[in-house]
Design an enzyme around this catalytic site. Sequence first.
Site, PDB file in Angstrom:
ATOM      1  N   GLU A 192       0.424  -1.147   6.357  1.00 49.09           N
ATOM      2  CA  GLU A 192      -0.687  -0.113   7.265  1.00 49.09           C
ATOM      3  C   GLU A 192      -1.534  -0.273   6.491  1.00 49.09           C
ATOM      4  O   GLU A 192      -1.704   0.767   5.836  1.00 49.09           O
ATOM      5  CB  GLU A 192       0.526   1.025   7.568  1.00 49.09           C
ATOM      6  CG  GLU A 192      -0.475   1.864   8.480  1.00 49.09           C
ATOM      7  CD  GLU A 192      -1.062   2.742   7.856  1.00 49.09           C
ATOM      8  OE1 GLU A 192      -2.772   2.347   7.742  1.00 49.09           O
ATOM      9  OE2 GLU A 192      -0.470   3.704   6.976  1.00 49.09           O
TER      10      GLU A 192
ATOM     11  N   GLY B  69       1.292  -1.303   0.012  1.00 46.47           N
ATOM     12  CA  GLY B  69       0.081   0.116  -0.097  1.00 46.47           C
ATOM     13  C   GLY B  69       1.198   1.082   0.305  1.00 46.47           C
ATOM     14  O   GLY B  69       0.558   1.939   0.964  1.00 46.47           O
TER      15      GLY B  69
ATOM     16  N   GLU C 247      -9.566  -2.719   4.976  1.00 45.68           N
ATOM     17  CA  GLU C 247      -9.150  -2.356   3.756  1.00 45.68           C
ATOM     18  C   GLU C 247      -7.723  -3.507   3.102  1.00 45.68           C
ATOM     19  O   GLU C 247      -7.076  -3.722   2.185  1.00 45.68           O
ATOM     20  CB  GLU C 247      -7.496  -1.043   3.880  1.00 45.68           C
ATOM     21  CG  GLU C 247      -8.418   0.206   4.069  1.00 45.68           C
ATOM     22  CD  GLU C 247      -7.277   1.017   4.336  1.00 45.68           C
ATOM     23  OE1 GLU C 247      -6.540   1.166   3.880  1.00 45.68           O
ATOM     24  OE2 GLU C 247      -7.744   2.532   4.519  1.00 45.68           O
TER      25      GLU C 247
END
Length: 273
Positions: free
Chosen positions: A94, A24, A103
Site C-alpha cells: 500500500e 512501507g 510513492e
Amino acid sequence: ERNDALVTALERGIPAGATVLDIGSGSGLLAMAAARAGAGRVFTCEMNPLLAEVARNVVDAHGLSDVITVIGRASTELDPVRDLGGPVDVLVSEIVDCGLIGEGLLPSVRHAREHLLAPDGVMMPSAARLYGRLVSSEAATGLNQVTTAAGFDVSLMNTLATRSHFPMRLDTWPHRYLSEEVPLLEFDLARDPLEPGERTLVLPTIDDGEAQALVVWFELDMGNGIVLTNSPDNPGSHWMQGWVGLEKPLPTKAGESVSLRFTWSDFVLGVGL
C-alpha cells in the site's frame, strides 16, 4: 475507511501460515494485521529509519516481535535469501499517493515480483486503475501559483512550481467539470511491464470553458472484492485527488472532444497539449 478495507483484504487474502512481505511499514499496522490474519512470518520494510524504529516499538508493544521483523531499508535493497529466508508467499504494497504512482508503486512492485515474491505468490493489490476529468477551477489553480505579495511581483517563483501532480480535495474548491470521466491507465500489477510511458487521451467535452487541469483518482483492487478509491464521489477517502496542471488553459466546447498527451514516469504524472 482505508484501514478497515486493508485489514479486511488481509483477513480474506492471506493463506494460513504464509510468509508475507509488507512494503512501507509506516506504523506497522498492516504487518500486525497480516500476523493477526494468520501469517506464519511477516517481514516489513521501511526506508525511513525513524519510522522503522517506531514500527519496531509498536510491534514489540503488541507482543508480535517473534512473528514480525521490521527491516529499515527500501524493498529494492532487500536480498531474498539473506533478508527474507527465501521468496515470500504474499506481497502487500500500500504505497500509493493521490495520483497512484507518486510513492513508487511501479518500481517497487517491478522489483519485488521478480526478486522477492514466489512465482505463484499472492499480490495485494493485484490491479490498479487511474481515471480523470478535465476541470476548470481558478481557485484551485491558484493553490500552486503566486502573482504579487505585499505589492511586489514575485511571479518568477512560478518557475519553481510543481510540474507534476499534487494533492487537493476537489470538493473544497469551486470547480466545473468540462469533460466526461475517462480511464487513463490500467495496471495488472502481476503481469504488466509497469514501465514509464505515454499515451494520447481523447476526452469528450461537456461544457464550454477553459480547463486548467486534469483531475485524477485511482481504484486499487486488493482482491476478494475489496476496492479502494479516492474518487471525488468518495469524500471520506483518506487520499485526496490528484491535480495535474496544464501548461496553459485549454479551451473546450460542449459536444466536441480534445486530445492531450498523458505521460507517467516511475513517480510523476504529466499532461501536455
